[in-house]
Design a protein around this motif. Structure first.
Motif, PDB file in Angstrom:
ATOM      1  N   ARG A 153       0.812  -1.221   0.000  1.00  0.00           N
ATOM      2  CA  ARG A 153       0.000   0.000   0.000  1.00  0.00           C
ATOM      3  C   ARG A 153       0.846   1.272   0.000  1.00  0.00           C
ATOM      4  N   CYS A 154       2.151   1.143   0.022  1.00  0.00           N
ATOM      5  CA  CYS A 154       3.039   2.297   0.190  1.00  0.00           C
ATOM      6  C   CYS A 154       3.352   3.007  -1.118  1.00  0.00           C
ATOM      7  N   SER A 155       3.701   4.267  -0.971  1.00  0.00           N
ATOM      8  CA  SER A 155       4.333   5.018  -2.054  1.00  0.00           C
ATOM      9  C   SER A 155       5.785   5.249  -1.627  1.00  0.00           C
ATOM     10  N   PHE A 156       6.617   5.661  -2.575  1.00  0.00           N
ATOM     11  CA  PHE A 156       8.045   5.763  -2.316  1.00  0.00           C
ATOM     12  C   PHE A 156       8.607   7.065  -2.863  1.00  0.00           C
ATOM     13  N   LEU A 157       9.547   7.620  -2.115  1.00  0.00           N
ATOM     14  CA  LEU A 157      10.339   8.769  -2.568  1.00  0.00           C
ATOM     15  C   LEU A 157      11.779   8.307  -2.666  1.00  0.00           C
ATOM     16  N   ILE A 158      12.449   8.699  -3.731  1.00  0.00           N
ATOM     17  CA  ILE A 158      13.871   8.426  -3.896  1.00  0.00           C
ATOM     18  C   ILE A 158      14.592   9.760  -3.861  1.00  0.00           C
ATOM     19  N   ASP A 159      15.372   9.967  -2.825  1.00  0.00           N
ATOM     20  CA  ASP A 159      16.074  11.232  -2.632  1.00  0.00           C
ATOM     21  C   ASP A 159      15.128  12.424  -2.784  1.00  0.00           C
TER      22      ASP A 159
END
Length: 84
Positions: free
Chosen positions: A49-55
């Motif tokens: 269910r997660c979203s992700f940020l990269i830097d």
């Protein structure tokens, strides 16, 4: 292989039992596979269910295998948050 920090928030942090941890991974898919291997229980369910940020940049709908990670980078794991 890049060394990255995976930082967990809210329900992901509770499920992992830590706020952040290091992994060796060249792509977001590799990092998430390593996370699932280390935390095979509740965190694996939360990740769906997660979203992700990269830097600091959102991954959005990009395929996780196409998202390259930089050495020293950070992957933020963001479960859905209740708003008010």
């Amino acid at each position: 292989m890049p060394k990255v920090t995976v930082r967990y928030w809210a329900a992901a942090k509770a499920a992992a039992g830590v706020a952040e941890e290091p992994f060796d991974a060249a792509t977001l898919a590799e990092a998430l596979d390593a996370v699932r291997e280390r935390h095979p229980g509740e965190l694996t369910r939360v990740l769906r269910r997660c979203s992700f940020l990269i830097d600091g940049d959102p991954v959005g709908t990009r395929g996780h295998e196409t998202v390259r990670l930089a050495d020293g980078g950070t992957v933020e794991v963001l479960p859905p948050f209740a708003g008010g």
